[in-house]
Design an enzyme around this catalytic site. Structure first.
Site, PDB file in Angstrom:
ATOM      1  N   HIS A 176      23.092  39.054  32.492  1.00  0.00           N
ATOM      2  CA  HIS A 176      24.211  38.949  31.546  1.00  0.00           C
ATOM      3  C   HIS A 176      24.418  40.292  30.837  1.00  0.00           C
ATOM      4  CE1 HIS A 176      24.317  34.355  31.347  1.00  0.00           C
ATOM      5  NE2 HIS A 176      23.326  34.651  32.168  1.00  0.00           N
ATOM      6  N   ASP A 193      29.428  36.194  25.349  1.00  0.00           N
ATOM      7  CA  ASP A 193      28.957  35.554  26.582  1.00  0.00           C
ATOM      8  C   ASP A 193      29.393  34.087  26.617  1.00  0.00           C
ATOM      9  OD1 ASP A 193      27.011  34.149  28.392  1.00  0.00           O
ATOM     10  OD2 ASP A 193      26.185  36.167  28.549  1.00  0.00           O
TER      11      ASP A 193
END
Ligand code: UDP
Length: 484
Positions: free
Chosen positions: A18, A120
């Site tokens: 990520h 995110d």
């Protein structure tokens, strides 16, 4: 007085895959003159600094900040403890984020107000914070669009009786995901679907985060139209403003080359890690014949059992191929004695490293195949380099990525749910010999499309231009809350 450049706060989930892709986005924004505050959890921040002491250098406009994830310093952040991590991020980090954004947006002493937040897709609690403060929020879902779309369809799968299921007939087709009716099976669904209770906490969390995405202003995805166009059409029916700006590592590289006349000082494209990169494998690759080496890596999280690792090792050795294998210190849960014949064969035609410069490895002319866990970054990096794959998905979106690799894009072989030395050997022989020609042909075609998408005028290039335009127009307009 001239207005300050836009200021974007980026907040990734604290996992390497990520952070890597969101950092590439941060670098792209900085190249375009936008100020970025990159927010890592304190745990991730310290791990990065340990293995990348130069992380903070040579990135004008980019500021790294840290925020507590709410867990104790010595508590585990391994996947088995994700429930605790999610809980503490929501209960402890959320108010800290609010305080940070309500202040200087993480740039102490600066009068840079926050233009927007890119968060995110697993941290959708930040939508509440952004709404409260009147700051536009963009969701960046770093996993594959095909997995995102199946999560979107999760409630419909449940309503249609296709999920949850017992793991007895994993080859049964799944019909309830529009666009995938022809090839999706139970075993191809992201691993979170492998539960027999709809109330399972992990699947509920991911379904909720997916649904929450529609509350954000926009969605950013690391993909390109030529491979994911049909899926993107389905997603855009729910999230109309979806930017497809990938493959991000290639996009960043392309823009850096373009800006060659005035490169930012000391700028190095970002691929950062929690482990120290061992570049000696590049010299080893230099000494190997053209297209002779199988690269093996299971990413930053996946861990095999000792038995599985030995099966892989035997299969690789029996295939007689040359290989470069990333053996992270924690890639195996308990390993017994390693048979002498494996060690000898490895000394003869293999190389083990703790962490490799993966993008460079895949671009090396000696590399001819990739045995991968099908993480989304690894998949895009392999596709962009034109390297066909053998997929051994471990968890999360990897199970559906590997299905797309074999069935849709035809750039590799899917070995999911199997792990015995005969299968490993057979797959490697198919990749390196039997099916090589057809795989290389389709992989080269898709690599070319990937390259075009991030070049001037390409779909990802233009989508990123639109993203820049939208961020700049937020910055030049009145702020919704009157001046934050
Ligand atoms: N990676 C790397 N060196 C290695 C193994 C992995 O640089 O030895 C990088 C890889 O290039 C990718 C990331 O780590 O960008 C892994 O992300 P991915 O989404 O593939 O898998 P995850 O680690 O999230 O499971």
């Amino acid at each position: 007085m001239e207005k300050a450049p836009p200021h974007v706060v980026i907040f990734p989930f604290p996992l390497l895959g990520h952070i890597n892709s969101m950092l590439r986005l941060a670098d792209l924004l900085c190249l375009a003159g936008i100020h970025v505050t990159f927010l890592n959890t304190d745990h991730a921040h310290h791990r990065f600094l340990r293995s990348n002491p130069n992380l903070l250098a040579g990135r004008p406009g980019l500021l790294f900040r840290k925020i507590s994830d709410g867990l104790q310093v010595d508590e585990s952040r391994r996947p088995a403890r994700f429930t605790d991590l999610f809980f503490s991020l929501r209960s402890v980090t959320k108010p800290l984020l609010r305080a940070m954004l309500a202040g200087s947006g993480g740039r102490p002493g600066s009068d840079d107000t926050v233009t927007c937040i890119v968060v995110d897709g697993l941290l959708t609690f930040a939508i509440d914070v952004a709404d409260e403060l009147g700051i536009p929020i963009f969701i960046f879902r770093t996993a594959s669009p095909c997995s995102f779309w199946t999560f979107f369809c999760g409630p419909a799968l449940a309503a249609g009786g296709e999920f949850p299921f017992e793991e007895d007939n994993m080859d049964r087709p799944i019909r309830g995901v529009p666009g995938m009716e022809a090839f999706l099976r139970r075993r191809d669904l992201p691993s979170f679907f492998r539960v027999n209770q709809l109330s399972d906490v992990h699947v509920q969390r991911i379904l909720t985060a997916t649904k929450d995405t529609t509350r954000a202003s926009c969605l950013i995805l690391n993909t390109f139209e030529d491979i994911d166009g049909p899926i993107l059409s389905h997603i855009r029916a729910h999230c109309p403003t979806t930017y497809a700006i990938g493959p991000l590592h290639a996009h960043l590289q392309s823009r850096l080359t373009e800006s060659n006349d005035s490169p930012p000082t000391d700028f190095t494209p970002s691929s950062i890690s929690f482990l120290t990169e061992d570049r000696s494998c590049m010299t080893w690759l230099d000494s190997q014949p053209h297209k002779s080496v199988l690269y093996i890596s299971f990413g930053s999280i996946a861990a095999a059992t000792g038995d599985q690792l030995l099966e892989f090792w035997h299969g690789v050795v029996n295939s007689q191929t040359r290989f470069l294998w990333v053996m992270r210190p924690d890639v195996v849960d308990g390993m017994g004695q390693i048979p002498a014949e494996l060690r000898e064969a490895t000394d003869e035609r293999g190389r083990l490293v703790g962490w490799a410069p993966q993008v460079d490895v895949l671009a090396h002319t000696a590399v001819s195949g990739f045995l991968t866990h099908s993480g989304w970054n690894s998949t895009l990096e392999s596709v962009s380099a034109g390297v066909p794959m053998i997929c051994w998905p471990f968890f999360a979106d990897q199970h559906i990525n590997s299905r797309f690799v074999e069935e849709v894009w035809k750039v590799g072989l899917d070995m999911k749910d199997r792990c015995d030395r005969r299968t490993v050997e057979m797959m490697i022989r198919e990749l390196m010999e039997g099916k090589r020609e057809e795989l290389v042909k389709s992989t080269a075609r898709i690599a070319d499309l990937a390259k075009r998408s991030v070049s001037q005028g390409g779909s990802s290039y233009m989508s990123f231009e639109k993203l820049l335009e939208d961020i700049r127009s937020i910055n030049s307009g009145p702020h919704p809350d009157g001046g934050k």
